[in-house]
Design a protein around this motif. Structure first.
Motif, mmCIF file in Angstrom:
data_model
loop_
_atom_site.group_PDB
_atom_site.id
_atom_site.type_symbol
_atom_site.label_atom_id
_atom_site.label_comp_id
_atom_site.label_asym_id
_atom_site.label_seq_id
_atom_site.Cartn_x
_atom_site.Cartn_y
_atom_site.Cartn_z
ATOM 1 N N ARG A 31 -9.586 -3.926 -5.399
ATOM 2 C CA ARG A 31 -8.893 -4.939 -6.495
ATOM 3 C C ARG A 31 -7.792 -5.942 -6.048
ATOM 4 O O ARG A 31 -6.777 -5.349 -5.422
ATOM 5 N N TYR A 33 -5.450 -9.776 -5.992
ATOM 6 C CA TYR A 33 -5.421 -10.804 -7.026
ATOM 7 C C TYR A 33 -4.604 -11.759 -6.295
ATOM 8 O O TYR A 33 -4.025 -11.788 -5.305
ATOM 9 N N ASP A 92 -3.978 -3.793 -5.526
ATOM 10 C CA ASP A 92 -3.417 -2.490 -6.464
ATOM 11 C C ASP A 92 -3.918 -1.486 -5.710
ATOM 12 O O ASP A 92 -4.797 -1.049 -5.220
ATOM 13 N N ILE A 93 -3.223 -0.271 -6.034
ATOM 14 C CA ILE A 93 -3.306 0.950 -5.484
ATOM 15 C C ILE A 93 -4.315 1.747 -6.329
ATOM 16 O O ILE A 93 -4.413 1.182 -7.611
ATOM 17 N N THR A 95 -4.627 4.064 -8.250
ATOM 18 C CA THR A 95 -4.306 4.685 -9.579
ATOM 19 C C THR A 95 -3.645 3.460 -10.574
ATOM 20 O O THR A 95 -3.593 3.876 -11.592
ATOM 21 N N GLY A 96 -3.796 2.361 -10.006
ATOM 22 C CA GLY A 96 -3.463 1.249 -10.754
ATOM 23 C C GLY A 96 -2.250 0.572 -11.089
ATOM 24 O O GLY A 96 -1.253 1.520 -11.082
ATOM 25 N N ASN A 97 -2.003 -0.515 -11.499
ATOM 26 C CA ASN A 97 -0.668 -1.254 -11.913
ATOM 27 C C ASN A 97 0.424 -0.968 -10.954
ATOM 28 O O ASN A 97 1.505 -0.888 -11.623
ATOM 29 N N GLN A 98 0.363 -0.859 -9.952
ATOM 30 C CA GLN A 98 1.298 -0.827 -8.729
ATOM 31 C C GLN A 98 0.606 -1.913 -7.706
ATOM 32 O O GLN A 98 -0.009 -1.761 -6.786
ATOM 33 N N PHE A 99 1.328 -3.316 -7.911
ATOM 34 C CA PHE A 99 0.998 -4.301 -6.922
ATOM 35 C C PHE A 99 1.687 -4.345 -5.558
ATOM 36 O O PHE A 99 2.839 -4.030 -5.763
ATOM 37 N N PHE A 101 2.489 -6.894 -2.731
ATOM 38 C CA PHE A 101 2.050 -8.344 -2.643
ATOM 39 C C PHE A 101 2.327 -8.630 -1.114
ATOM 40 O O PHE A 101 3.101 -7.954 -0.328
#
Lengths: 111, 112
Positions: A31, A33, A92-93, A95-99, A101
């Motif tokens: 993932r 972005y 994104d890691i 487990t999600g929702n920790q970007f 940058f």
């Protein structure tokens, strides 16, 4: 810790030229972005890439993702002044929702 | 549909004080993440909340804390402010499955 590297950090290009920004990351993730940030402003979402081989295009910008190489590219075609901004990639890691940058690429398009 | 809102937009504090920042997510989004942006360190993840629980936490000292309310609104608090806490604090909301995050306009904190 996941590391995300972008290059170049600074890019000055003439209108009408093409260029590519690179984003490398250090661990497995599918993932990625891309965001744009104008001076003094927040982050605007450009592309969401969710699988290996994903390619997305919007206007003069095209983004791609190679999860095996842990590499994403943002290609600029026939640059115009309005594209001047800072561009960030983010990973994104699992487990999600920790970007995480990248350092950002400050793009200046010269008329 | 309304975007992510953050209040206040600008804040000036002195060293040793504490500050509370607020974030209202996009309607339907139950995950809220916070990030700190500085010229030297770039964009760094602070923490993420979902269903009033902190799910992920970045590498920041305990002076940085947060919470989420039942309506998904979130606050972050910084106690005993230091000069190095001067930054743009960004809040992002999303669905909880790790999908795209939408960012608010940020709160610019200046510590004198």
């Amino acid at each position: 810790e996941l590391k995300v590297e972008q290059n170049p950090l600074f890019l000055s290009m003439q209108e009408g030229k093409n260029y590519t920004i690179y984003c490398n990351y250090s661990t497995t993730s599918d993932r990625l972005y891309w965001y744009r940030q104008d001076p003094g402003k927040s982050l605007e979402s450009l592309f969401v890439l969710l699988s290996n081989g994903a390619v997305k295009q919007e206007g003069r910008l095209m983004a791609s993702l190679d999860t095996k190489a842990r590499l994403s590219t943002l290609h600029i075609t026939a640059a115009v002044h309005d594209l001047s901004a800072t561009y960030f990639c983010a990973v994104d890691i699992p487990t999600g929702n920790q970007f995480y940058f990248g350092t950002g690429t400050s793009l200046t398009v010269i008329p | 549909k309304a975007g992510v809102t953050q209040t206040p937009r600008y804040l000036i504090k002195t060293r040793g004080q504490q500050v509370t920042l607020s974030c209202s997510p996009i309607s339907g989004h139950r995950s809220v993440s916070w990030y700190q942006q500085t010229p030297g360190q770039g964009l760094q993840f602070l923490f993420e909340y979902f269903s009033e629980t902190q799910r992920n936490k970045g590498n920041f000292p305990g002076r940085f804390s947060g919470r989420q309310f039942s309506n998904s609104r979130s606050e972050m608090n910084v106690s005993t402010l230091e000069l190095g806490d001067s930054a743009l604090y960004l809040c992002a909301s999303s669905f909880p499955d790790g999908s795209e995050q939408f960012f608010g306009p940020g709160t610019r904190l200046t510590v004198l």
